[in-house]
Design an enzyme around this catalytic site. Structure first.
Site, PDB file in Angstrom:
ATOM      1  N   LYS A  12       0.974  -1.039   0.004  1.00  0.00           N
ATOM      2  CA  LYS A  12       0.178  -0.128  -0.263  1.00  0.00           C
ATOM      3  C   LYS A  12       1.011   1.418  -0.075  1.00  0.00           C
ATOM      4  O   LYS A  12       1.587   0.908   0.566  1.00  0.00           O
ATOM      5  CB  LYS A  12      -1.368  -0.237   1.081  1.00  0.00           C
ATOM      6  CG  LYS A  12      -1.694   1.266   1.737  1.00  0.00           C
ATOM      7  CD  LYS A  12      -1.397   1.846   3.241  1.00  0.00           C
ATOM      8  CE  LYS A  12      -0.251   1.831   3.689  1.00  0.00           C
ATOM      9  NZ  LYS A  12       0.181   2.609   5.099  1.00  0.00           N
ATOM     10  N   PRO A 101       9.514  -5.536   3.466  1.00  0.00           N
ATOM     11  CA  PRO A 101      10.346  -4.970   4.893  1.00  0.00           C
ATOM     12  C   PRO A 101       8.851  -5.258   5.980  1.00  0.00           C
ATOM     13  O   PRO A 101       7.691  -4.565   5.245  1.00  0.00           O
ATOM     14  CB  PRO A 101      10.997  -3.458   4.518  1.00  0.00           C
ATOM     15  CG  PRO A 101       9.874  -3.406   2.951  1.00  0.00           C
ATOM     16  CD  PRO A 101       9.973  -4.365   2.755  1.00  0.00           C
ATOM     17  N   ALA A 103       7.195  -3.395   9.481  1.00  0.00           N
ATOM     18  CA  ALA A 103       7.142  -2.222  10.226  1.00  0.00           C
ATOM     19  C   ALA A 103       7.058  -1.459   9.417  1.00  0.00           C
ATOM     20  O   ALA A 103       8.715  -0.281   9.269  1.00  0.00           O
ATOM     21  CB  ALA A 103       7.504  -2.458  11.442  1.00  0.00           C
ATOM     22  N   ILE A 106       3.824   0.819   3.973  1.00  0.00           N
ATOM     23  CA  ILE A 106       3.828   0.436   3.412  1.00  0.00           C
ATOM     24  C   ILE A 106       2.268  -1.038   3.639  1.00  0.00           C
ATOM     25  O   ILE A 106       2.207  -1.824   2.346  1.00  0.00           O
ATOM     26  CB  ILE A 106       5.007  -0.280   2.021  1.00  0.00           C
ATOM     27  CG1 ILE A 106       5.698  -0.762   2.488  1.00  0.00           C
ATOM     28  CG2 ILE A 106       5.387   1.051   1.708  1.00  0.00           C
ATOM     29  CD1 ILE A 106       6.853  -1.356   1.721  1.00  0.00           C
ATOM     30  N   GLY A 107       1.935  -1.475   4.400  1.00  0.00           N
ATOM     31  CA  GLY A 107       1.149  -2.113   5.067  1.00  0.00           C
ATOM     32  C   GLY A 107       1.275  -3.919   4.632  1.00  0.00           C
ATOM     33  O   GLY A 107       0.614  -3.938   5.318  1.00  0.00           O
ATOM     34  N   GLY A 108       2.440  -4.066   5.151  1.00  0.00           N
ATOM     35  CA  GLY A 108       2.673  -5.411   4.596  1.00  0.00           C
ATOM     36  C   GLY A 108       2.188  -6.218   5.511  1.00  0.00           C
ATOM     37  O   GLY A 108       0.553  -6.444   4.963  1.00  0.00           O
ATOM     38  N   GLY A 109       2.081  -6.171   6.687  1.00  0.00           N
ATOM     39  CA  GLY A 109       1.137  -6.898   7.887  1.00  0.00           C
ATOM     40  C   GLY A 109      -0.512  -6.392   7.765  1.00  0.00           C
ATOM     41  O   GLY A 109      -1.057  -7.312   7.185  1.00  0.00           O
ATOM     42  N   ALA A 111      -2.051  -6.219   4.664  1.00  0.00           N
ATOM     43  CA  ALA A 111      -2.055  -6.130   3.282  1.00  0.00           C
ATOM     44  C   ALA A 111      -1.822  -7.955   3.731  1.00  0.00           C
ATOM     45  O   ALA A 111      -3.062  -8.582   3.225  1.00  0.00           O
ATOM     46  CB  ALA A 111      -0.717  -5.533   2.123  1.00  0.00           C
ATOM     47  N   ASP A 143      -5.585   0.159   9.217  1.00  0.00           N
ATOM     48  CA  ASP A 143      -5.005   0.078   7.406  1.00  0.00           C
ATOM     49  C   ASP A 143      -5.540  -1.251   6.716  1.00  0.00           C
ATOM     50  O   ASP A 143      -5.631  -1.358   5.556  1.00  0.00           O
ATOM     51  CB  ASP A 143      -3.688  -0.071   7.323  1.00  0.00           C
ATOM     52  CG  ASP A 143      -2.902   1.684   7.495  1.00  0.00           C
ATOM     53  OD1 ASP A 143      -3.613   2.215   7.100  1.00  0.00           O
ATOM     54  OD2 ASP A 143      -1.690   1.369   7.716  1.00  0.00           O
TER      55      ASP A 143
HETATM   56  O1  C5P Z   1      -4.790   0.277  13.415  1.00  0.00           O
HETATM   57  P1  C5P Z   1      -3.339   0.074  14.016  1.00  0.00           P
HETATM   58  O2  C5P Z   1      -2.148  -1.241  14.707  1.00  0.00           O
HETATM   59  O3  C5P Z   1      -2.610   0.231  12.638  1.00  0.00           O
HETATM   60  O4  C5P Z   1      -2.322   1.096  14.560  1.00  0.00           O
HETATM   61  C1  C5P Z   1      -1.233   0.937  15.116  1.00  0.00           C
HETATM   62  C2  C5P Z   1      -1.018   2.404  15.975  1.00  0.00           C
HETATM   63  O5  C5P Z   1      -1.110   4.102  15.390  1.00  0.00           O
HETATM   64  C3  C5P Z   1      -2.449   2.696  17.037  1.00  0.00           C
HETATM   65  O6  C5P Z   1      -2.249   2.484  18.098  1.00  0.00           O
HETATM   66  C4  C5P Z   1      -2.342   4.229  17.524  1.00  0.00           C
HETATM   67  O7  C5P Z   1      -1.704   4.422  17.686  1.00  0.00           O
HETATM   68  C5  C5P Z   1      -1.744   4.383  15.714  1.00  0.00           C
HETATM   69  N1  C5P Z   1      -2.412   5.132  14.507  1.00  0.00           N
HETATM   70  C6  C5P Z   1      -3.344   6.666  14.886  1.00  0.00           C
HETATM   71  N2  C5P Z   1      -4.449   6.726  13.925  1.00  0.00           N
HETATM   72  C7  C5P Z   1      -4.803   6.172  13.513  1.00  0.00           C
HETATM   73  C8  C5P Z   1      -3.594   4.811  12.756  1.00  0.00           C
HETATM   74  C9  C5P Z   1      -3.195   4.199  13.787  1.00  0.00           C
HETATM   75  O8  C5P Z   1      -2.902   7.126  16.407  1.00  0.00           O
HETATM   76  N3  C5P Z   1      -4.739   5.900  12.025  1.00  0.00           N
END
Ligand code: C5P
Length: 309
Positions: A12, A101, A103, A106-109, A111, A143
């Protein structure tokens, strides 16, 4: 005879990413033009006769996941959640070919999780309404809904609102990651007092005839996470400079919360040449010359298919 199911998990790319607000629960409101590339992970799987789910991870980036418990992988979490919600008696043997790669913005996990949902819905013949599926995806990560959508779109909210956009032209890009993972929550925390961008930066009816016209429109936007991310990982600036210096680069920008950056190039030859030249100078970087997926490229690509043995 068992069948092997396969789904691509395309990288992504956030062509721009504006942070427009913050919710009371700490999540940030975003506005982002999201697209997907021909470069990505690949998930394959076969049905089991019992309700077990297994996952093995292969590919060039598999070793970076070796310290993670397999049950914590987003593919496993997605599979278990879907099984628990819709198909308690179904099982699967899954194989993730990890090429992106980890973390890396680009959304690896995400995706991979979206690919798992698509693959298992197909394999287990699940009938789930779009809203329940989108809620299930969002519970796996902000994501995941956009990766499940898998086509160029404007993403708003924390990631759950998706507006379909007109198809993009052929856009050659080079993705580069400096080989260091960054933590998304840490990046969001680091931007603490930077204020918010106004919402509504992107005209959703806009169409483009070339990579150059897209890059021109994108120059009015940015990635609001670049400053905090490059403060934590200064190599991001080296990557952006390396991309921008090469002939034909129309723009260079970070994707998501980084550290992966992308360069848009005028032609695929220039993108290939840039990738090659940068790789010689930076052998430790992950570098992928690729394309933004549009309908024309999709029609020629195998984006998800079932192959009887
Ligand atoms: O949802 P995800 O696990 O991908 O998000 C990881 C962390 O990134 C969240 O716990 C939050 O701290 C931050 N985040 C955010 N706002 C978003 C997406 C992620 O603050 N829209």
């Amino acid at each position: 005879m068992s069948a092997t199911y396969r789904q691509q998990a395309p990288a992504k790319v956030n062509l721009f990413l504006h942070v427009t607000g913050k919710r009371d629960d700490g999540y940030h409101l975003l506005e982002s033009l999201v697209c997907f590339t021909a470069s990505g992970d690949v998930l394959s799987g076969e049905m089991r006769n019992d309700d077990k789910i297994t996952l093995s991870i292969t590919g060039p980036m598999a070793s970076d996941l070796s310290s993670e418990k397999i049950d914590d992988n987003l593919v496993m979490r997605a599979a278990r959640l879907l099984q628990g919600t819709c198909a308690p008696d179904r099982g699967a043997d899954l194989i993730l070919d990890k090429r992106l790669p980890i973390a890396s913005g680009i959304g690896g996990g995400s995706a991979d999780a979206a690919a798992a949902l698509r693959l298992l819905i197909d394999m287990w013949q699940i009938d789930i309404d779009p809203k329940s599926l989108s809620d299930l995806a969002l519970s796996l990560g902000a994501d995941v809904p956009v990766c499940l959508h898998g086509r160029t779109c404007l993403m708003t909210g924390i990631g759950e609102n998706i507006t379909e956009l007109p198809d993009l032209p052929d856009v050659p890009v080079v993705l580069i990651n400096p080989g260091k993972a960054v933590s998304t929550p840490e990046i969001f925390k680091a931007r603490a007092d930077e204020g918010f961008s106004p919402a509504g930066a992107w005209e959703t009816e806009r169409t483009f005839t070339s990579a150059a016209s897209l890059a021109d429109a994108l120059s009015e936007c940015g990635n609001d996470l670049t400053l905090p991310a490059s403060g934590i990982l200064p190599e991001i600036c080296d990557v952006l400079n390396a991309l921008a210096r090469e002939e034909g680069c129309l723009m260079a920008r970070m994707s998501g919360s980084g550290a992966t950056c992308f360069g848009i190039y005028d032609t695929s030859e220039q993108a290939d040449r840039a990738a090659h030249a940068i790789a010689i100078r930076n052998p430790e970087w992950w570098i992928s010359p690729t394309y933004i997926l549009n309908q024309t490229i999709r029609q020629h690509a195998d984006m998800g298919a079932k192959f009887p043995d």
